[in-house]
Motif scaffolding. Structure first.
Motif, PDB file in Angstrom:
ATOM      1  N   GLN A   1       0.845  -1.194   0.000  1.00  0.00           N
ATOM      2  CA  GLN A   1       0.000   0.000   0.000  1.00  0.00           C
ATOM      3  C   GLN A   1       0.882   1.247   0.000  1.00  0.00           C
ATOM      4  N   TYR A   2       0.719   2.044  -1.039  1.00  0.00           N
ATOM      5  CA  TYR A   2       1.370   3.354  -1.117  1.00  0.00           C
ATOM      6  C   TYR A   2       0.294   4.396  -0.847  1.00  0.00           C
ATOM      7  N   ILE A   3       0.523   5.235   0.159  1.00  0.00           N
ATOM      8  CA  ILE A   3      -0.505   6.178   0.616  1.00  0.00           C
ATOM      9  C   ILE A   3       0.068   7.588   0.639  1.00  0.00           C
ATOM     10  N   GLU A   4      -0.630   8.510   0.006  1.00  0.00           N
ATOM     11  CA  GLU A   4      -0.246   9.922   0.023  1.00  0.00           C
ATOM     12  C   GLU A   4      -1.148  10.681   0.992  1.00  0.00           C
ATOM     13  N   LYS A   5      -0.537  11.408   1.894  1.00  0.00           N
ATOM     14  CA  LYS A   5      -1.272  12.267   2.812  1.00  0.00           C
ATOM     15  C   LYS A   5      -1.307  13.680   2.243  1.00  0.00           C
ATOM     16  N   THR A   6      -2.509  14.250   2.141  1.00  0.00           N
ATOM     17  CA  THR A   6      -2.602  15.583   1.520  1.00  0.00           C
ATOM     18  C   THR A   6      -1.899  16.650   2.338  1.00  0.00           C
ATOM     19  N   TYR A   7      -1.796  16.435   3.669  1.00  0.00           N
ATOM     20  CA  TYR A   7      -1.077  17.430   4.481  1.00  0.00           C
ATOM     21  C   TYR A   7       0.396  17.504   4.098  1.00  0.00           C
ATOM     22  N   ALA A   8       0.882  16.472   3.392  1.00  0.00           N
ATOM     23  CA  ALA A   8       2.280  16.470   2.965  1.00  0.00           C
ATOM     24  C   ALA A   8       2.592  17.637   2.045  1.00  0.00           C
TER      25      ALA A   8
ATOM     26  N   LYS B   1     -10.728   6.796  -0.594  1.00  0.00           N
ATOM     27  CA  LYS B   1     -10.368   5.859  -1.654  1.00  0.00           C
ATOM     28  C   LYS B   1      -9.019   6.224  -2.262  1.00  0.00           C
ATOM     29  N   PRO B   2      -8.140   5.254  -2.500  1.00  0.00           N
ATOM     30  CA  PRO B   2      -6.839   5.563  -3.113  1.00  0.00           C
ATOM     31  C   PRO B   2      -7.021   6.170  -4.507  1.00  0.00           C
TER      32      PRO B   2
ATOM     33  N   PHE C   1      -3.084   7.164  -9.036  1.00  0.00           N
ATOM     34  CA  PHE C   1      -1.630   7.209  -8.909  1.00  0.00           C
ATOM     35  C   PHE C   1      -1.161   6.363  -7.722  1.00  0.00           C
ATOM     36  N   GLU C   2      -1.896   6.410  -6.616  1.00  0.00           N
ATOM     37  CA  GLU C   2      -1.525   5.596  -5.458  1.00  0.00           C
ATOM     38  C   GLU C   2      -1.641   4.106  -5.786  1.00  0.00           C
ATOM     39  N   THR C   3      -2.708   3.727  -6.479  1.00  0.00           N
ATOM     40  CA  THR C   3      -2.889   2.320  -6.842  1.00  0.00           C
ATOM     41  C   THR C   3      -1.811   1.861  -7.806  1.00  0.00           C
TER      42      THR C   3
ATOM     43  N   VAL D   1       3.561   8.892   2.362  1.00  0.00           N
ATOM     44  CA  VAL D   1       4.217  10.158   2.025  1.00  0.00           C
ATOM     45  C   VAL D   1       3.750  11.197   3.032  1.00  0.00           C
ATOM     46  N   LEU D   2       4.682  11.689   3.870  1.00  0.00           N
ATOM     47  CA  LEU D   2       4.346  12.589   4.973  1.00  0.00           C
ATOM     48  C   LEU D   2       4.664  14.047   4.651  1.00  0.00           C
ATOM     49  N   SER D   3       5.628  14.264   3.784  1.00  0.00           N
ATOM     50  CA  SER D   3       5.982  15.613   3.340  1.00  0.00           C
ATOM     51  C   SER D   3       6.518  15.482   1.926  1.00  0.00           C
ATOM     52  N   VAL D   4       6.283  16.496   1.103  1.00  0.00           N
ATOM     53  CA  VAL D   4       6.633  16.337  -0.304  1.00  0.00           C
ATOM     54  C   VAL D   4       7.335  17.572  -0.845  1.00  0.00           C
ATOM     55  N   ASP D   5       8.337  17.317  -1.640  1.00  0.00           N
ATOM     56  CA  ASP D   5       9.043  18.333  -2.422  1.00  0.00           C
ATOM     57  C   ASP D   5       8.462  18.305  -3.823  1.00  0.00           C
ATOM     58  N   LYS D   6       8.188  19.450  -4.415  1.00  0.00           N
ATOM     59  CA  LYS D   6       7.544  19.515  -5.721  1.00  0.00           C
ATOM     60  C   LYS D   6       8.362  18.824  -6.810  1.00  0.00           C
TER      61      LYS D   6
END
Length: 525
Positions: A59-66, A80-81, A84-86, A114-119
């Motif tokens: 499971q790859y999960i992106e958190k929007t707060y990232a 729902k994933p 892109f996550e799926t 993904v907890l924080s993201v660089d563009k």
């Protein structure tokens, strides 16, 4: 708490162990620039799953707060994933699944958040590296590093692990995962572009209006790559993977947790039963595997196994049905592979390079904008095109981009149970359906000239006996052309297979379901 900092293919990656999620079997905190990813591996050692498959879930999960965002929609939390996550979960699964030894029977869960993201972060590559690092640090008794490398082609030059901004100017998107020695997963697409040509206009006085002195013609080009160049690029990727995996193993394995034992399911084999099957049922099994339909083939083998199980010799020797079925399946696999390697022939009578018979019917649905019924052997796809305006595009958001984006080309793939003779209800699309739809989309998009319109292709798989995704590509191209949509060049898809025995090997063109199951590789081109 331990830490590894090193350069991996032009990027500084910082891995911290025993910092978070310490009750998992393995965990890593990865920081690259402003990107932070947590990857964990958890093994249920109390449970043993019977069956010839690996009980692995990724499971790859992106958190929007990232990215400092609040989830869009009515419910303000991740649900729902996304596609892109799926797709990223599938990519990591395909890359790491070969690392697990045959017979591994414990349910395994790999979770990447993904907890924080660089563009500029390549989240797919970093998520794969983080998952591999978590496995290396875990208490699993096998330690094999797998990393990913992405290659782009910018201004004619191959770039290793380009940033997202650089990829905007690339004509190639090649993602490869592998170990020090082996390539395990390849996902590639060309990135189409626009070629502009300025033609001088005749009989126009530029003193009247300079803009009328020339005519600009924009032409869609696919930027397809030749075979020789592709092999060179894969060689570059292989060298980068060797460097990265060497660094991973040298730095991380000494920091790993103490290994703990795991259960491996042994094959339910019996030499006496196998010899009996080979001596008395060879002709019946060869007849069974010559049948093309997947459901017929499976039923025939089951009937043979039940016939043996009910025989006097089985009863007197107390043979179990599982042992008998394993012997039948093993002999079937041996027959298929020996015929290919030693005779250069296949179960359905084709030569190694022969494509199954193809049937094409276009515009068979009167009310649809365009349609194609594409049949290759016993694989059949009904691909239907709908053309819409800008307002019909699919809106979506991603962590590495600002605002809402619009997808103007969609390909949706549906795989109902009746396509393989199974009595299953049709439900929401599963991971496999999303993956195959994305595969078809990546094949067609580089050559598609949508001219500002929204295009939606839907592939309904009506029969399947190998390579339904490639039937989708063929049917999708034909449906687009049936609607007179401009394509820069013809597009077709085919599944290639590989069978190896010792120093012998055979490459198969247009593999069917049997060859996919009993072969060593499924490579979609």
């Amino acid at each position: 708490m331990s830490k590894c900092i090193f350069e991996v293919n032009n990027h500084i990656e910082e891995y911290e162990f025993d910092k978070a999620a310490r009750q998992a079997n393995g965990a890593v905190w990865l920081k690259v620039g402003d990107t932070v990813i947590l990857a964990t591996v958890t093994i249920d050692r109390e449970t043993v799953i019977e069956g010839d498959f690996l009980p692995l879930t990724v499971q790859y999960i992106e958190k929007t707060y990232a990215a400092g965002k609040v989830p869009g929609g009515f419910f303000k939390r991740e649900t729902k994933p996304s596609d892109f996550e799926t797709l990223t979960s599938r990519l990591i699964d395909r890359s790491l699944r070969p690392v697990f030894p045959k017979g591994f029977a414990h349910p395994a869960q790999i979770t990447i958040m993904v907890l924080s993201v660089d563009k500029e972060a390549d989240l797919q590559r970093l998520a794969l590296n983080a998952a591999s690092a978590a496995m290396l640090h875990s208490d699993l008794p096998f330690k094999n590093s797998v990393t990913g490398v992405r290659l782009g082609k910018i201004d004619g030059k191959i770039e290793i692990n380009p940033t997202n901004s650089q990829m905007q100017d690339s004509t190639l998107d090649l993602m490869i995962a592998g170990s020090k020695e082996d390539l395990l997963m390849i996902e590639m697409r060309s990135l189409g572009g626009i070629e502009t040509e300025i033609i001088p206009a005749v009989m126009i006085d530029p003193m009247i209006d300079p803009s009328l002195a020339s005519e600009t013609i924009n032409t869609k080009i696919s930027n397809a790559m030749g075979e020789d160049e592709l092999l060179d690029v894969i060689g570059i990727a292989q060298e980068a993977l060797e460097v990265a995996n060497t660094q991973f193993e040298e730095a991380m394995i000494p920091l790993a947790k103490t290994s703990e034992e795991v259960v491996y399911i042994k094959e339910v084999s019996n030499e006496e039963i196998y010899s009996h099957v080979e001596a008395n049922y060879a002709d019946k099994i060869k007849e069974a595997i010559s049948k093309m339909a997947k459901s017929e083939r499976n039923s025939s083998l089951k009937h043979i196994a039940k016939e043996i199980a009910s025989s006097d010799i089985s009863t007197s020797n107390d043979w179990h049905y599982d042992q008998i079925k394993h012997a039948v399946v093993s002999f079937k696999r041996k027959c298929v592979r020996d015929q290919i390697i030693n005779e250069g022939a296949r179960a359905d009578g084709r030569s190694l390079t022969e494509v199954r018979p193809i049937s094409i019917e276009t515009n068979i649905l009167p009310s649809a904008h365009a349609s194609c019924l594409f049949t290759r052997g016993q694989t059949q796809a009904l691909v239907v095109l709908t053309v819409g305006g800008n307002k019909d595009s699919q809106m979506f958001e991603s962590l590495t981009t600002e605002g809402t984006q619009n997808e103007t080309f969609m390909l949706h793939y549906n795989f109902p149970g009746f396509s393989v003779g199974e009595a299953n209800p049709i439900g929401a699309p599963k991971r496999r359906e999303l993956g195959h739809g994305n595969l078809g989309k990546r094949a067609l998009a580089p050559a598609l000239d949508s001219q500002g319109r929204t295009m939606r292709l839907v592939s309904e798989i009506l029969e399947s006996n190998g390579s339904s995704s490639m039937a989708t590509v063929c049917g999708g191209y034909l449906a687009l052309r049936a609607a007179e949509v401009n394509m820069s060049e013809p597009i077709a898809g085919i599944a290639m297979g590989l069978v190896t025995e010792g120093d012998k090997h055979a490459v198969l063109t247009d593999i069917n379901g049997l060859e996919d199951h009993d072969g060593d590789m499924d490579f979609k081109v």
